[in-house]
Design an enzyme around this catalytic site. Sequence first.
Site, PDB file in Angstrom:
ATOM      1  N   GLU A  40      -6.192   1.702  -2.991  1.00 47.96           N
ATOM      2  CA  GLU A  40      -5.239   0.648  -3.321  1.00 47.96           C
ATOM      3  C   GLU A  40      -5.650   0.048  -4.656  1.00 47.96           C
ATOM      4  OE1 GLU A  40      -5.334  -3.047  -1.296  1.00 47.96           O
ATOM      5  OE2 GLU A  40      -7.496  -3.103  -1.101  1.00 47.96           O
TER       6      GLU A  40
ATOM      7  N   PHE B 280     -22.069 -10.258  13.142  1.00 46.41           N
ATOM      8  CA  PHE B 280     -21.548 -10.854  11.902  1.00 46.41           C
ATOM      9  C   PHE B 280     -20.348 -11.771  12.121  1.00 46.41           C
ATOM     10  CE2 PHE B 280     -23.455  -6.717  10.975  1.00 46.41           C
ATOM     11  CZ  PHE B 280     -24.455  -7.101  10.113  1.00 46.41           C
TER      12      PHE B 280
ATOM     13  N   ASN C 242      -5.992  -3.671  -6.558  1.00 45.67           N
ATOM     14  CA  ASN C 242      -5.969  -5.118  -6.401  1.00 45.67           C
ATOM     15  C   ASN C 242      -5.620  -5.739  -7.744  1.00 45.67           C
ATOM     16  OD1 ASN C 242      -6.663  -5.052  -3.658  1.00 45.67           O
ATOM     17  ND2 ASN C 242      -8.811  -4.787  -4.177  1.00 45.67           N
TER      18      ASN C 242
ATOM     19  N   LYS D 280       0.822  -1.216   0.000  1.00 39.12           N
ATOM     20  CA  LYS D 280       0.000   0.000   0.000  1.00 39.12           C
ATOM     21  C   LYS D 280       0.854   1.264   0.000  1.00 39.12           C
ATOM     22  CE  LYS D 280      -4.406  -1.601   1.525  1.00 39.12           C
ATOM     23  NZ  LYS D 280      -4.784  -2.746   2.268  1.00 39.12           N
TER      24      LYS D 280
ATOM     25  N   ASN E 206     -14.909  -3.378   7.606  1.00 39.70           N
ATOM     26  CA  ASN E 206     -14.186  -2.923   6.412  1.00 39.70           C
ATOM     27  C   ASN E 206     -14.186  -3.965   5.305  1.00 39.70           C
ATOM     28  OD1 ASN E 206     -13.420  -0.370   7.494  1.00 39.70           O
ATOM     29  ND2 ASN E 206     -11.945  -1.473   8.753  1.00 39.70           N
TER      30      ASN E 206
HETATM   31  P1  ADP Z   1      -8.099  -3.880   2.044  1.00 38.11           P
HETATM   32  O1  ADP Z   1      -6.770  -4.135   1.418  1.00 38.11           O
HETATM   33  O2  ADP Z   1      -8.283  -4.629   3.305  1.00 38.11           O
HETATM   34  O3  ADP Z   1      -9.202  -4.004   1.074  1.00 38.11           O
HETATM   35  P2  ADP Z   1      -8.480  -1.003   1.814  1.00 38.11           P
HETATM   36  O4  ADP Z   1      -7.413   0.001   1.951  1.00 38.11           O
HETATM   37  O5  ADP Z   1      -8.987  -1.258   0.439  1.00 38.11           O
HETATM   38  O6  ADP Z   1      -8.015  -2.350   2.499  1.00 38.11           O
HETATM   39  O7  ADP Z   1      -9.702  -0.563   2.744  1.00 38.11           O
HETATM   40  C1  ADP Z   1     -10.810  -1.376   2.994  1.00 38.11           C
HETATM   41  C2  ADP Z   1     -11.977  -0.515   3.431  1.00 38.11           C
HETATM   42  O8  ADP Z   1     -11.667   0.226   4.599  1.00 38.11           O
HETATM   43  C3  ADP Z   1     -12.398   0.527   2.411  1.00 38.11           C
HETATM   44  O9  ADP Z   1     -13.317   0.016   1.500  1.00 38.11           O
HETATM   45  C4  ADP Z   1     -13.009   1.618   3.277  1.00 38.11           C
HETATM   46  O10 ADP Z   1     -14.325   1.302   3.614  1.00 38.11           O
HETATM   47  C5  ADP Z   1     -12.203   1.539   4.534  1.00 38.11           C
HETATM   48  N1  ADP Z   1     -11.093   2.518   4.502  1.00 38.11           N
HETATM   49  C6  ADP Z   1      -9.823   2.259   4.158  1.00 38.11           C
HETATM   50  N2  ADP Z   1      -9.061   3.360   4.266  1.00 38.11           N
HETATM   51  C7  ADP Z   1      -9.869   4.346   4.680  1.00 38.11           C
HETATM   52  C8  ADP Z   1      -9.685   5.744   4.991  1.00 38.11           C
HETATM   53  N3  ADP Z   1      -8.498   6.323   4.913  1.00 38.11           N
HETATM   54  N4  ADP Z   1     -10.761   6.445   5.383  1.00 38.11           N
HETATM   55  C9  ADP Z   1     -11.973   5.860   5.482  1.00 38.11           C
HETATM   56  N5  ADP Z   1     -12.206   4.578   5.225  1.00 38.11           N
HETATM   57  C10 ADP Z   1     -11.180   3.811   4.825  1.00 38.11           C
HETATM   58 MG    MG Z   2      -9.470  -2.945  -0.570  1.00 35.74          MG
END
Ligand code: ADP
Ligand code: MG
Length: 673
Positions: free
Chosen positions: A288, A348, A290, A116, A235
């Site tokens: 990020e 959950f 994927n 990341k 999340n």
């Molecule tokens: P992962 O790799 O676990 O998918 P992400 O960075 O994509 O991690 O984040 C997963 C979720 O967490 C996002 O969809 C969002 O809902 C929440 N999230 C992540 N970063 C932030 C942030 N800086 N502010 C608010 N919500 C966040």
């Molecule tokens: Mg993600």
Amino acid sequence: MIKKILIANRGEIACRVIKTARKMGVKTVAVYSDADKDALHVSMADESVYIGASAAAESYLVMDKILAAIKDTGADAVHPGYGFLSENKDFANALKKIGVAFIGPNVLAIEAMGDKIASKNLAIDAGVSCVPGHMGLIEDADEAVKIANKVGYPVMIKASAGGGGKGMRVAYTDEEAREGFQSSKNEAKSAFGDDRIFIEKFIESPRHIEIQVLGDKHGNIIHLGERECSIQRRNQKVIEEAPSPFLDEATREKMGAEAIALAAIVDYDSAGTVEFIVDKDMNFYFLEMNTRLQVEHPVTELITGVDLVEQMIRVAGGEKLSLKQKDIKLTGWAIESRIYAEDPYRNFLPSIGRLSRYRPPAEGTTDSGAVVRNDTGVYEGGEISMFYDPMIAKLCTWGEDRSIATHAMRRALDNFQITGVGHNIPFLSAVMEHDRFERGDLTTNYIAEEFPEGFEGVSLNAGHRRKIACCAALMAQMVAQRSANATGVLQGHKRPIPTDLSVEIEGMQYDVHTQRTNGSYLVTSTDGTDKAAIELEISSGWYPGQSLVSAIIDNEPFVFNASPIPEGYRVKYRGADVEVKVRTHVAAKLAKIMPEKVIADTSNLLLCPMPGVIVSILVKEGDEVQDGQALAVVEAMKMENTLRAEKKSTIVKINAGPGDNLAVDEVIMEFES
Ligand code: ADP
Ligand code: MG
Ligand code: ADP
């Protein structure tokens, strides 16, 4: 041209890949662990190879075992699915060395986007807007607090290697930053073997909107529009849709262009997803990328008509993308509901067990022109084990517009039958019925805001309640009819079948009168408040013993789940879970004067909410604890869960210690009552 694909995965995604490979005339090889020897993906593939013990770390994650299976079967390509080795650059590299095609992007793209911190730095170079934060590593809790203050609360503490919502904590205070740093680090270490942590600004009430991209090895990259995935718990996504009800065409184009710019920087050459969070003013920030097929890819397939797995296989074989950006048209609306073996009534938390019943709704085009698609890797009698992700199926619907897709989803969920494991269908149904979902007014806080005390079930609306009351009266009659037929033969006479019944649901009392007409029933009912009794015409092929009640009421289908209980049925419909009592008028009068049962009080106990292992106990006997104070940490399915006090109290007794394996509802500690 690829001829034989080994699928280095399991479950629904392995089955999904096999379907497309078969359509293309490509042979498939499944791999499986002990727990999966009878799994669906194994029976669907042309060949299968056993790769070890149930724990993923001893089978699906072991590169050498997968490489040996490739050699033994002569596969010339590998589809990694999602999770497991899908974003592992060493695996992609190992395949490259032996001349086997990796059905995913090039090694450098995986490497750059897998981290990341590194990917954000690249995104900044590509002119993509990022969440503000501190793009460096954080050493210890003190530094975490310092940086959190610099970035400004609230902050998100994240694992650089993170994925699947793991290794991530929100902090509003120094204390939370300290605690969050430690638990993110622990979780990241156990989930990814990499505990590097960074901190970024927590964007409040955002939407999660992501762009699907597709590239080839000839420098072509297109995007296939967005998916909105704002409905999340822990999340992690539960309900996704495409397109997003929020974006306008201009923003969609801007996000698409930024996603392509980012993909281009790493010569992206497969299907991939660029995730953004979007604030209420439609500002969007890169989260990020994927570098793999995404769980929720079916909604994109449903609105674009593009088979993403087919495209991935073609470009991995060196073909040029035949699709141009102008060929991508978004048609209609698609929704995905992830059906999980998890208990919506207990925050959950995952549940496990045997699927004593698994009957999905019919797939294909419905009467109203909607489409139902169900991607799954399970079957009736199969087991949801503790070893893997507890997803049972991905139920998708498509309709010409959002409302048609939503209605189709409601009906598809009504027709889904699962018993044997706890599942989230009641919750999904409740969301589909919810005003705020209907308005498309979504944020990642949706679940927390709309179900603040957790999901406790919902009440039936008046129309649905009446329909169920009338159906229950008919069902009771059919049961009486059957026993009258049986005893009638023996005793030479028939018992009268009651046509006037009293039905009680959710404290409401209905007087129901049924009358047989040709082929159906005319059912009149009153709940005492009606000026005149209300008539419904009902027909149903239900017979005693069936748990799915499928009826036509006033020419519209009406389907719910019912199981017998004393004097009636337990009915599940659209997120409601209610007892329906059907009695004769005399019995109903008597029931009113029966004493009520007293339910045991467990409010002075801390119960283990899921099967798991105690990581730590944070208090000792005699301690006074405050509302919200952390009491114990339990690990289940690689997630650490902190259990907190629900009120101010004193600890009287502690029954468990670190390392203890607890079953659900085992008492961890007792409070003063
Ligand atoms: P992962 O790799 O676990 O998918 P992400 O960075 O994509 O991690 O984040 C997963 C979720 O967490 C996002 O969809 C969002 O809902 C929440 N999230 C992540 N970063 C932030 C942030 N800086 N502010 C608010 N919500 C966040
Ligand atoms: Mg993600
Ligand atoms: P869907 O149309 O997606 O199946 P609805 O909740 O609109 O979902 O309807 C389910 C069934 O219940 C339909 O037969 C509908 O006509 C009926 N229904 C919905 N709301 C009411 C109501 N308030 N009163 C009476 N019938 C209702």
